[in-house]
Write an enzyme that holds these catalytic residues in place. Structure first.
Site, PDB file in Angstrom:
ATOM      1  N   LYS A 130      37.315 -11.200  25.144  1.00  0.00           N
ATOM      2  CA  LYS A 130      35.902 -11.620  25.199  1.00  0.00           C
ATOM      3  C   LYS A 130      35.846 -13.042  25.729  1.00  0.00           C
ATOM      4  O   LYS A 130      35.304 -13.949  25.101  1.00  0.00           O
ATOM      5  CB  LYS A 130      35.261 -11.511  23.808  1.00  0.00           C
ATOM      6  CG  LYS A 130      34.959 -10.099  23.379  1.00  0.00           C
ATOM      7  CD  LYS A 130      33.736  -9.511  24.086  1.00  0.00           C
ATOM      8  CE  LYS A 130      34.033  -8.442  25.078  1.00  0.00           C
ATOM      9  NZ  LYS A 130      32.961  -8.043  25.949  1.00  0.00           N
ATOM     10  N   ASP A 190      28.836  -4.196  27.542  1.00  0.00           N
ATOM     11  CA  ASP A 190      29.224  -5.256  28.492  1.00  0.00           C
ATOM     12  C   ASP A 190      28.192  -5.349  29.621  1.00  0.00           C
ATOM     13  O   ASP A 190      27.729  -6.438  29.968  1.00  0.00           O
ATOM     14  CB  ASP A 190      30.612  -4.962  29.058  1.00  0.00           C
ATOM     15  CG  ASP A 190      31.126  -6.094  29.925  1.00  0.00           C
ATOM     16  OD1 ASP A 190      31.647  -7.073  29.364  1.00  0.00           O
ATOM     17  OD2 ASP A 190      30.982  -6.015  31.160  1.00  0.00           O
ATOM     18  N   GLU A 194      25.667  -8.589  30.189  1.00  0.00           N
ATOM     19  CA  GLU A 194      25.674  -9.442  31.394  1.00  0.00           C
ATOM     20  C   GLU A 194      24.357  -9.340  32.161  1.00  0.00           C
ATOM     21  O   GLU A 194      23.913 -10.315  32.774  1.00  0.00           O
ATOM     22  CB  GLU A 194      26.901  -9.160  32.278  1.00  0.00           C
ATOM     23  CG  GLU A 194      26.959  -7.798  32.918  1.00  0.00           C
ATOM     24  CD  GLU A 194      28.367  -7.393  33.334  1.00  0.00           C
ATOM     25  OE1 GLU A 194      29.348  -7.930  32.815  1.00  0.00           O
ATOM     26  OE2 GLU A 194      28.468  -6.502  34.204  1.00  0.00           O
TER      27      GLU A 194
HETATM   28  C1  LIG Z   1      29.714 -11.818  31.300  1.00  0.00           C
HETATM   29  C2  LIG Z   1      30.369 -11.263  32.512  1.00  0.00           C
HETATM   30  C3  LIG Z   1      31.567 -10.378  32.256  1.00  0.00           C
HETATM   31  O1  LIG Z   1      31.177  -9.219  31.550  1.00  0.00           O
HETATM   32  C4  LIG Z   1      32.579 -11.141  31.420  1.00  0.00           C
HETATM   33  C5  LIG Z   1      33.173 -12.400  31.918  1.00  0.00           C
HETATM   34  O2  LIG Z   1      32.835 -10.740  30.311  1.00  0.00           O
HETATM   35  C6  LIG Z   1      32.117  -9.972  33.617  1.00  0.00           C
HETATM   36  O3  LIG Z   1      31.974  -8.790  33.970  1.00  0.00           O
HETATM   37  O4  LIG Z   1      32.649 -10.839  34.343  1.00  0.00           O
HETATM   38 MG   LIG Z   2      32.076  -9.034  29.673  1.00  0.00          MG
HETATM   39 MG   LIG Z   3      31.360  -7.396  32.652  1.00  0.00          MG
END
Ligand SMILES: CC[C@](O)(C(C)=O)C(=O)O
Ligand SMILES: [Mg+2]
Ligand SMILES: [Mg+2]
Ligand SMILES: NC(=O)C1=CN([C@@H]2O[C@H](COP(=O)(O)OP(=O)(O)OC[C@H]3O[C@@H](n4cnc5c(N)ncnc54)[C@H](OP(=O)(O)O)[C@@H]3O)[C@@H](O)[C@H]2O)C=CC1
Length: 330
Positions: A130, A190, A194
Site C-alpha cells: 500500500k 484500488d 484512485e
Molecule cells: C493510487 C494509485 C495506485 O493505485 C497506487 C500507487 O496504489 C496506482 O495504481 O498507481
Molecule cells: Mg493502489
Molecule cells: Mg492502482
C-alpha cells in the site's frame, strides 16, 4: 480483520527458488531490491533495449529478457504497467509457465477482468504494497515496512498462500502487517480509490478550488498556495494521526469551517456519482473502456495529459516550486 506479521510468514518457502521480477519501474525496482536484500535469488526480466536495464545492473541485479527470466524462475512477479501485461504474458511468460510455478501480481486487474488466464496447474497470488515503490524501498532499508494486501487466485501446489505471505515478508510488508483479500476486492477498491479519492477526486478538488479563486480575481499564486501547496501539510497530518489529529492541529476557525462546508462540497450528488463509478468498476464497464483505449493506442489518455499539463495551475506551480529547491523540481 486478521493482520499477518513476520511471525506468520515463512521465508524458507522462497529459499532455493528463483524469483523473476518482470519490470524495473516503481514497484519492480523496490520489490527486486528488497527480495535480494532478504537473501533471495532474484533475476530481473526486461525487454532487450529497456531503459531500466542500466539501473537494475547498477543495483547489482542480473538482467535477462522477459522470456529468459520466466523460463529460469520458479516464481514470476509481473510488475510492468497493467495495460502491457496481457501481451507480455501471452508472448513471453505463458510459454514458460510449467506446472507448479507461481505467477504473482501487485494489482489484480488482469486476472479479475480475465485479460490473463493462467493454466490451472500453477499458483497465482497477489502481494500489493500500500505504497509507491520508492517508499517501499526506503522503509525496508530503515528496517521498517509498509502495510500491504495479499490474495490467492489459484492454489495448485497447496502452498500458494504460504508463498504469498513469504513474498510479503521478503519485501518488508509483514513488518508493518498485511491483510488477506481477494483479487476482486483488491482490484475494485484500488480502482475506486484512485478514481474517486486519491487521484481523480483530489486533482478535481484542487483545480475547482483554484479556478474558483482565480475566477473571482484572486492572484493565481495565492490560489496555488491555498489549494495545492498546503494540501501536503494537511495530508501529512491526516496520514500521521487521522482526521481528528489534523483537526486538532489546525486553527479552531479552520476546524469549524471544515464541519460547516465539507458536506456541502462532497454532497449527495457527489456521493451518488461515487456509487455510479463503483458500479462501472464492478460491472467491468471501466475495464472494457480502458482495454479498448489501450488497443487504440491511448488517444483519450494522451489528449487528457496534454490538456491538463497546460492548465494554469501547472504553469504557476512550476514557477513557484523554483522558490522551493528542496522539492527537487520536476
Ligand atoms: C493510487 C494509485 C495506485 O493505485 C497506487 C500507487 O496504489 C496506482 O495504481 O498507481
Ligand atoms: Mg493502489
Ligand atoms: Mg492502482
Ligand atoms: N506504482 C505503484 O506504486 C503501484 C503499482 N502497483 C501495481 O504494480 C504493477 C507495476 O506498476 P508500476 O511499478 O507503476 O509500473 P511502471 O510503469 O513503473 O513499470 C515500468 C517498468 O516496466 C517495464 N515495461 C513496460 N512495458 C514493458 C514491456 N512491454 N515489456 C517489458 N517490460 C516493460 C519498463 O521497462 P522499459 O524501460 O523497457 O520501459 C519499466 O522497467 C502494476 O500492476 C500496478 O498496478 C501496485 C501498487 C502501487
Amino acid at each position: 480483520m486478521k493482520v499477518f506479521y513476520d511471525g506468520d510468514a515463512d521465508l524458507n518457502l522462497l529459499k532455493g527458488k528463483k524469483i523473476a521480477v518482470i519490470g524495473y519501474g516503481s514497484q519492480g525496482r523496490a520489490q527486486a531490491q528488497n527480495l535480494k536484500d532478504s537473501g533471495l535469488d532474484v533475476v530481473v526480466g526486461l525487454r532487450p533495449n529497456s531503459s531500466s536495464r542500466l539501473t537494475a545492473e547498477q543495483d547489482g541485479l542480473p538482467v535477462m529478457t522477459v522470456a529468459e527470466a520466466a523460463a529460469a524462475a520458479d516464481i514470476i512477479q509481473i510488475l510492468i504497467p497493467d495495460e502491457n501485461q496481457p501481451a507480455v504474458y501471452r508472448e513471453e511468460i505463458a510459454p514458460h509457465l510449467t506446472p507448479g510455478k507461481a505467477l504473482g501480481f501487485s494489482h489484480g486487474f488482469n486476472i479479475h477482468y480475465g485479460q490473463i488466464v493462467p493454466p490451472p496447474d500453477v499458483d497465482v497470488f497477489l502481494v500489493a504494497p500500500k505504497s509507491p515503490g520508492p517508499m517501499l524501498r526506503r522503509l525496508y532499508t530503515e528496517g521498517k515496512g509498509v502495510p500491504g494486501l495479499f490474495a490467492v487466485h489459484q492454489d495448485y501446489t497447496g502452498q500458494a498462500r504460504g508463498l504469498a505471505l513469504a513474498y510479503a515478508k521478503a519485501i518488508g510488508l509483514t513488518r508493518a502487517g498485511v491483510f488477506e483479500t481477494t483479487f476482486r476486492e483488491e482490484t475494485e477498491t484500488d480502482l475506486f480509490g484512485e478514481q474517486c479519492v486519491l487521484c481523480g477526486g483530489v486533482t478535481a478538488l484542487i483545480k475547482a478550488g483554484f479556478e474558483t479563486l482565480v475566477e473571482a480575481g484572486y492572484a493565481p499564486e495565492i490560489a496555488y498556495f491555498e489549494c495545492l501547496h498546503e494540501l501536503k501539510l494537511i495530508v501529512d497530518l491526516i496520514y500521521e494521526g487521522g482526521l481528528t489529529e489534523m483537526r486538532r492541529r489546525v486553527s479552531n476557525t479552520a476546524e469549524y469551517g471544515d464541519y460547516r462546508v465539507g458536506p456541502r462540497i462532497i454532497n449527495d450528488y457527489v456521493r451518488e456519482e461515487m456509487r455510479q463509478v463503483l458500479k462501472e468498476i464492478q460491472s467491468g464497464e471501466f475495464a472494457r473502456e480502458w482495454i479498448l483505449e489501450n488497443q487504440a493506442n491511448q488517444p483519450v489518455l494522451k489528449a487528457c495529459r496534454r490538456r491538463e499539463q497546460e492548465h494554469l495551475i501547472e504553469r504557476v506551480g512550476k514557477e513557484l516550486r523554483r522558490m522551493m529547491p528542496w522539492l527537487g523540481q520536476k
